[in-house]
Design a protein around this motif. Structure first.
Motif, PDB file in Angstrom:
ATOM      1  N   GLY A   1      67.496 -20.714  54.651  1.00 42.96           N
ATOM      2  CA  GLY A   1      67.040 -21.598  53.518  1.00 42.96           C
ATOM      3  C   GLY A   1      67.583 -20.782  51.795  1.00 42.96           C
ATOM      4  N   VAL A   2      67.389 -19.629  52.192  1.00 44.02           N
ATOM      5  CA  VAL A   2      68.236 -18.691  50.987  1.00 44.02           C
ATOM      6  C   VAL A   2      69.382 -18.526  50.475  1.00 44.02           C
ATOM      7  N   LEU A   3      69.678 -18.629  49.904  1.00 44.71           N
ATOM      8  CA  LEU A   3      71.595 -17.813  48.800  1.00 44.71           C
ATOM      9  C   LEU A   3      71.419 -17.300  48.089  1.00 44.71           C
ATOM     10  N   ALA A   4      71.745 -15.469  48.366  1.00 43.99           N
ATOM     11  CA  ALA A   4      71.267 -14.429  47.306  1.00 43.99           C
ATOM     12  C   ALA A   4      72.798 -13.996  46.953  1.00 43.99           C
ATOM     13  N   LEU A   5      72.749 -14.294  45.781  1.00 36.85           N
ATOM     14  CA  LEU A   5      74.327 -13.947  44.684  1.00 36.85           C
ATOM     15  C   LEU A   5      73.897 -12.390  43.873  1.00 36.85           C
ATOM     16  N   ASN A   6      74.464 -11.216  44.390  1.00 39.51           N
ATOM     17  CA  ASN A   6      73.742  -9.900  43.760  1.00 39.51           C
ATOM     18  C   ASN A   6      75.245  -8.945  43.648  1.00 39.51           C
ATOM     19  N   GLY A   7      74.268  -8.401  42.066  1.00 38.48           N
ATOM     20  CA  GLY A   7      76.114  -7.253  41.574  1.00 38.48           C
ATOM     21  C   GLY A   7      77.763  -8.286  40.923  1.00 38.48           C
ATOM     22  N   VAL A   8      76.443  -8.882  40.437  1.00 34.83           N
ATOM     23  CA  VAL A   8      77.748 -10.570  40.038  1.00 34.83           C
ATOM     24  C   VAL A   8      78.253 -10.018  38.580  1.00 34.83           C
ATOM     25  N   ARG A   9      78.941  -9.846  38.262  1.00 36.77           N
ATOM     26  CA  ARG A   9      79.882  -8.397  36.956  1.00 36.77           C
ATOM     27  C   ARG A   9      79.653 -10.429  36.199  1.00 36.77           C
ATOM     28  N   ALA A  10      79.142  -9.627  34.635  1.00 38.52           N
ATOM     29  CA  ALA A  10      79.339 -10.650  33.986  1.00 38.52           C
ATOM     30  C   ALA A  10      80.116  -9.726  32.779  1.00 38.52           C
ATOM     31  N   ALA A  11      81.215 -10.663  31.342  1.00 41.42           N
ATOM     32  CA  ALA A  11      81.201 -10.503  30.594  1.00 41.42           C
ATOM     33  C   ALA A  11      81.428 -11.321  29.495  1.00 41.42           C
ATOM     34  N   LEU A  12      81.465 -10.841  28.087  1.00 40.40           N
ATOM     35  CA  LEU A  12      80.919 -11.366  27.158  1.00 40.40           C
ATOM     36  C   LEU A  12      82.128 -13.018  26.835  1.00 40.40           C
ATOM     37  N   THR A  13      81.868 -14.176  27.278  1.00 38.84           N
ATOM     38  CA  THR A  13      83.202 -14.618  26.159  1.00 38.84           C
ATOM     39  C   THR A  13      82.810 -14.813  24.790  1.00 38.84           C
ATOM     40  N   ALA A  14      84.041 -15.192  24.131  1.00 37.72           N
ATOM     41  CA  ALA A  14      84.285 -15.489  22.953  1.00 37.72           C
ATOM     42  C   ALA A  14      82.876 -16.388  22.023  1.00 37.72           C
TER      43      ALA A  14
END
Length: 489
Positions: free
Chosen positions: A358-371
């Protein structure tokens, strides 16, 4: 235990006592039959801590301190050793024990080489490696110009233990150091010690059974597949809860706090170690299409009166499909108030949208600034960071089962972080949050931004679980050292 062992390319488990360096014996990581199949389907195991030790290049250090009459300093959690090498800590990342046996890891800390006489200042931060590609990379800030993800060296991940591995410097790194003579030469040896999260007992066990610390050897981290069929798994499912854990941007956070500013979570956000939890997740998940739309409650307000900083980042939303996604925020500054800003791109190269219990875990998702994110990140009329600037990684967990308890989290809200060198700064290990990793590519952080005295940073995502596991890994084999639990009567 089955006598049918997997080939040597599979990981091996090295069982030790609680302290490193004690006598050990080797067990197979997986056995044949059902245990092997279960392991191959298992989610990657989070790295919860660890260190990397490297001196870069003795010849370069001698040049900086000698002919250039410069200095070498460490910051943000890195330390200088008696042999003049450097140790970077608070590792995050993952070990893919379900097939590739690749380790990806990132480390906190920075080292700066500076010479006023020769006119250079080079800072290496956010060191990270991938045993699959054999590359060591870092974010580099040279004379005020930040360049993310510079390949520093190829590393000889050829054996089962990561101790005094060979390194060869790249052309890209030689260019940053200012001399072609460094290209393709041997760098200092590299060593690393990593800790892995221990598997959690499955919450899907019947109520009459209690999880046992002496679970069978075939137990594995939570699988990205649901443990039981769900009639609604072939279509959109409503989220019945969720939590997003994020530090926004470590160098900016550290800059504000060291300047005796404040970072205040409110309206559903709560402090979680050096990062923050946003709660009350809602939205939809479609495992078949591989899509997730989730929104969370809470905001972070950064205030530093002397530099006229007053910024609030609120109501994070995740819109993801396949291996890509967007982080959407409401952003309020002293000069603007913008809603639904597509603030950062998300990279989820290994995301599996199937739930586990019943759980979805997404870890260490990389994020970078958009314009758009860069344009909204304002101090006065100027953007503080350019498009593409790495933000802290994101961890999130959502549930489609009303009876499921989300892993980790702080359980509280509110609280103000006051600025000082020891509050909310760098170099700590954070606190626990999240569960077994499903998503996340190469763990890592960003280059040090454009602020004076911020330093460079590694993403401040929380350590994902309490751990007693130590990994010393090569590309083809990984030793997992786990502390044995003593059953209590």
């Amino acid at each position: 235990m089955s006598s049918h062992l997997r080939p040597m390319a599979a990981a091996a488990v090295l069982v030790t006592a609680a302290a490193l360096g004690t006598t050990a014996f080797v067990l197979p990581a997986t056995a044949g039959g059902g245990a092997r199949a279960a392991t191959e389907k298992a989610a990657p195991t989070p790295i919860t801590n660890g260190t990397l030790t490297w001196g870069v290049l003795e010849r370069y250090r001698a040049y900086v301190l000698g002919m250039a009459k410069g200095e070498i300093t460490v910051a943000d959690g890195a330390t200088k050793n008696t042999d003049d090498t450097f140790t970077f800590g608070s590792a995050t990342g993952q070990y893919d024990g379900g097939g590739t046996h690749v380790v990806t890891a990132a480390f906190k800390g920075s080292v700066t080489f500076k010479s006023t006489l020769h006119g250079f200042e080079v800072t290496l931060s956010n060191l990270r490696f991938d045993t699959g590609t054999g590359k060591l990379t870092a974010d580099i800030k040279k004379n005020g110009v930040s360049t993310p993800a510079v390949p520093l060296a190829t590393v000889g991940f050829t054996g089962p233990v990561m101790d005094k591995l060979t390194t060869k410097l790249t052309k890209e790194f030689a260019d940053q150091l200012g001399s072609d003579t460094y290209k393709d030469i041997a760098g200092d040896p590299l060593s690393a010690k990593l800790e892995l999260a221990q598997p959690s007992p499955s919450p899907s066990a019947p109520a009459s059974q209690s999880p046992s610390p002496s679970a069978p050897a075939s137990s594995s981290p939570p699988s990205p597949s649901s443990s039981s069929p769900s009639p609604s798994a072939d279509g959109p499912q409503q989220l019945l809860g969720g939590r997003l854990t994020w530090g926004m941007k470590e160098s900016f956070r550290t800059y504000v706090l060291r300047a005796k500013g404040t970072v205040t979570p409110a309206d559903g956000a709560a402090r979680n170690g050096d990062t923050f939890d946003f709660t009350a997740g809602k939205g939809t998940l479609d495992a078949k299409k591989g899509t997730l739309d989730a929104s969370f409650a809470g905001n972070l307000r950064f205030q530093y009166a002397d530099h006229h900083i007053d910024m609030t980042f609120a109501n994070p939303r995740i819109s993801a499909q396949g291996d890509k996604g967007l982080l959407i925020l409401d952003v309020k500054t002293a000069t603007a108030d913008k809603k639904d800003v597509p603030f950062a791109t998300l990279s989820l190269p290994k995301a599996d949208y199937k739930t586990a219990n019943g759980v979805l875990a997404l870890n260490g998702v990389r994020a970078a600034l958009t314009a758009e994110g860069s344009a909204a990140f304002l101090n006065g009329s100027a953007s503080m960071y350019p498009k593409g600037e790495r933000l802290d990684d994101i961890n999130l967990a959502v549930t489609v089962d009303k009876d499921t308890t989300l892993p980790g989290g702080t359980g509280g809200t509110g609280g103000t972080t006051g600025g000082s060198g020891t509050t909310g700064g760098t170099g700590g290990t954070g606190s626990t949050a999240g569960g077994g990793s499903v998503g996340g590519g190469t763990a890592g952080g960003s280059a040090g931004g454009n602020l004076a005295s911020t330093g460079a940073e590694v993403p401040a995502g929380p350590l994902l679980a309490a751990s007693g596991a130590v990994i010393a890994a090569g590309a083809g084999a990984v030793f997992l050292a786990r502390r044995r639990r003593t059953p209590r009567g």
